[in-house]
Design an enzyme around this catalytic site. Structure first.
Site, short mmCIF file in Angstrom:
data_model
loop_
_atom_site.label_atom_id
_atom_site.label_comp_id
_atom_site.label_asym_id
_atom_site.label_seq_id
_atom_site.Cartn_x
_atom_site.Cartn_y
_atom_site.Cartn_z
N ASN A 94 0.82 -1.22 0.00
CA ASN A 94 0.00 0.00 0.00
C ASN A 94 0.85 1.27 0.00
OD1 ASN A 94 -1.99 -1.85 0.09
ND2 ASN A 94 -2.71 -1.35 2.15
N THR B 184 -16.50 37.12 -32.62
CA THR B 184 -17.32 36.74 -31.46
C THR B 184 -18.54 36.07 -32.09
OG1 THR B 184 -18.61 38.78 -31.43
CG2 THR B 184 -16.59 38.79 -30.11
N HIS B 185 -19.06 35.04 -31.44
CA HIS B 185 -20.18 34.26 -32.00
C HIS B 185 -19.83 33.69 -33.37
CE1 HIS B 185 -22.67 36.37 -28.94
NE2 HIS B 185 -21.94 37.41 -29.31
N SER C 224 -7.36 11.59 -48.59
CA SER C 224 -8.55 10.75 -48.52
C SER C 224 -8.31 9.54 -49.41
CB SER C 224 -9.76 11.54 -49.02
OG SER C 224 -10.74 10.67 -49.52
N LYS D 123 -8.42 15.89 -51.54
CA LYS D 123 -8.48 16.21 -50.12
C LYS D 123 -7.11 16.34 -49.44
CE LYS D 123 -11.81 16.38 -47.78
NZ LYS D 123 -12.69 15.32 -47.31
N GLU E 161 -7.76 17.30 -35.72
CA GLU E 161 -9.01 16.63 -35.35
C GLU E 161 -8.78 15.58 -34.27
OE1 GLU E 161 -11.63 15.71 -38.92
OE2 GLU E 161 -9.81 16.45 -39.85
N1 ARG Z 1 -1.54 -3.58 -7.38
C1 ARG Z 1 -2.03 -2.88 -6.26
C2 ARG Z 1 -2.54 -1.51 -6.73
O1 ARG Z 1 -2.16 -1.11 -7.76
C3 ARG Z 1 -0.94 -2.66 -5.26
C4 ARG Z 1 -1.43 -2.50 -3.87
C5 ARG Z 1 -2.10 -3.76 -3.43
N2 ARG Z 1 -2.40 -3.75 -2.05
C6 ARG Z 1 -3.23 -4.64 -1.49
N3 ARG Z 1 -3.42 -4.54 -0.24
N4 ARG Z 1 -3.84 -5.55 -2.22
O2 ARG Z 1 -3.33 -0.87 -6.07
#
Ligand code: ARG
Length: 459
Positions: free
Chosen positions: A111, A156-157, A278, A284, A291
């Protein structure tokens, strides 16, 4: 059957297509350099705090460096069973250096690891985008300087309003881009922060040194709350908003270029390299690149919306939903960098059809305000002047002419304070140049603007 890194608690056999659904390795592998940099910093800090030995640290660092070489040379194999970049690298490390590789994840969670990787990634990309914006700004400046004498209709517009210098028109985009750049720079203070050491949610019992890893990774700030550190995605949302706005600006400019390039306007020519033909109609020459930029702005806005929706109902802290934060931002980064580059090339090779512009501004009513102002200067109240000019315009429309074609007698029939000098007053060049006010389109004012603009990009 490969055993999962978290396999201890599990008995059931994994199902491959479930693993595939769960995995992020097919897109988060682009983070490998950042992931390894984060791991090297983490291992260095663990050794400095004597949580692992120096020898273990060295083995881990050598192993990680070898994995990066393997990746660069296409030798590293990823698997959905190892889910994401973090566990694929850890698995490769243990394969390479044995059990000691398993010590790397001490006092760390995926995490805080993924948050670290993403902060490093977004920071690097923000700097790259800022640089690409600046290159485009320089091209716009050059275009504005080289064509300072070109007068075009201002709208404008989408109705002709008043003549302006082409330089003035194009410089409006310079300033939009300046604000874009400022926004990226401002966001950096929130991007450039270290979440590493937050652990899974609440910090760690190990005596780690978060400031050490912060410094090793070059982050200028650090999260003060571990729960915030692992669940904050504001910096990604902000970045997507900043990217979306750049894309919206590029899309507006694209729209103008498409119009300028139409046979109806014929104000500019795009070079062959930035247009396409084209398959059916041989005559063209299509402004496909412009675009496409206009079209791609939809994707980046989509990524921003997805990201906002992603976090909207998420309780603290990490939830797997957050794995969905990546593809949108990766795609948006590629899109905005590609679009900035294309726009730069397109403007760099664009030619302005000066003779067409000249003819266009001679033959319209964009000098009507000038005639009204002229009468005001002679003491006529503006409302009255507006009415007189309105009648003159109507007369011209009925007779198929423009204000410059009216004789002095015709003018005098409508208002006797109109004199011979009216013809000079009404010429587009005079109309433009008399707009000397700060930020106005007069050549003098635009020259000053160009100088101020140049100063903003000089470091
Ligand atoms: N692959 C996970 C993500 O991108 C990484 C973190 C995963 N953590 C866990 N507690 N499963 O979020």
């Amino acid at each position: 059957m490969t055993r999962k890194a978290w396999g201890g608690r599990f008995q059931g056999e994994a199902i491959e297509w479930v693993d595939a659904f769960n995995a992020s390795i097919h897109f988060d592998q682009v983070l490998i350099e950042k992931d390894i940099a984060g791991s090297i910093a983490h291992a260095t800090m663990l050794a400095a705090k004597e949580i692992i030995t120096d020898d273990e640290k060295q083995q881990i660092i050598d192993g990680l460096s070898a994995i990066l070489d393997d990746y660069d040379e296409g030798r590293l194999e990823f698997s959905v069973q190892h889910e994401d970049i973090h566990m694929n690298v850890e698995h490769a490390l243990i394969e390479k250096i044995g059990d000691v590789g398993g010590k790397l994840h001490t006092a760390r969670s995926r995490n805080d690891q993924i948050a670290t990787d993403m902060h490093l990634y977004v920071k690097e990309k923000a700097y790259e985008i800022i640089e690409s914006i600046e290159t485009l700004q320089e091209t716009i400046l050059e275009l504005a300087e080289d064509n300072i004498h070109c007068i075009m209709p201002g709208y404008t517009h989408l109705q002709r309003a008043q003549p302006v210098l082409f330089s003035h028109h194009i410089m409006a985009y310079f300033w939009m881009l300046k604000r874009d750049k400022d926004r990226f720079n401002d966001a950096l203070s929130r991007i450039d922060m270290s979440p590493l050491g937050a652990g899974a949610i609440s910090g760690t019992t190990f005596d780690i040194d978060r400031e050490h890893t912060q410094e090793l990774l070059g982050f200028s700030d650090i999260y003060q709350n571990s729960m915030d550190a692992v669940s904050d995605r504001d910096y990604i949302i902000e970045t997507l908003a900043n990217i979306s706005l750049v894309m919206v600006h590029l899309s507006r400019l694209s729209e103008e270029i498409i119009f300028w390039m139409s046979e109806e306007a014929n104000f500019v020519q795009l070079s062959d390299q930035f247009t396409t033909g084209s398959s059916m109609m041989p005559q063209k020459k299509n402004p496909d690149m412009a675009e496409l930029i206009r079209g791609k702005s939809a994707r980046t806005t989509g990524a921003l919306t997805s990201m906002l929706m992603l976090v909207k109902g998420l309780p603290l802290t990490y939830n797997k939903d957050l794995q969905e934060d990546k593809e949108g931002v990766f795609d948006a980064v590629t899109t905005v960098k590609g679009s900035l580059r294309i726009m730069t090339g397109m403007l760099d090779t664009m030619t302005i059809n000066e003779d067409v512009l000249e003819k266009t501004v001679q033959n319209d009513f964009s000098n009507a305000t000038e005639l009204a102002d002229y009468l005001v200067q002679k003491g006529v109240p503006f409302r009255k002047a507006h009415e007189v000019v309105g009648e003159l315009v109507l007369k011209c429309i009925n007779e198929g002419k423009y204000l410059k074609d009216l004789s002095i007698t015709e003018y005098k029939n409508h208002h006797d304070s109109i004199e011979e000098d009216i013809y000079t007053v009404l010429s587009p060049k005079t109309v433009v140049d008399r707009r000397k006010s700060l930020g106005g389109t007069g050549t003098e004012a635009v020259r000053k603007q160009l100088q101020v603009a140049k100063d903003t990009i000089k470091k």
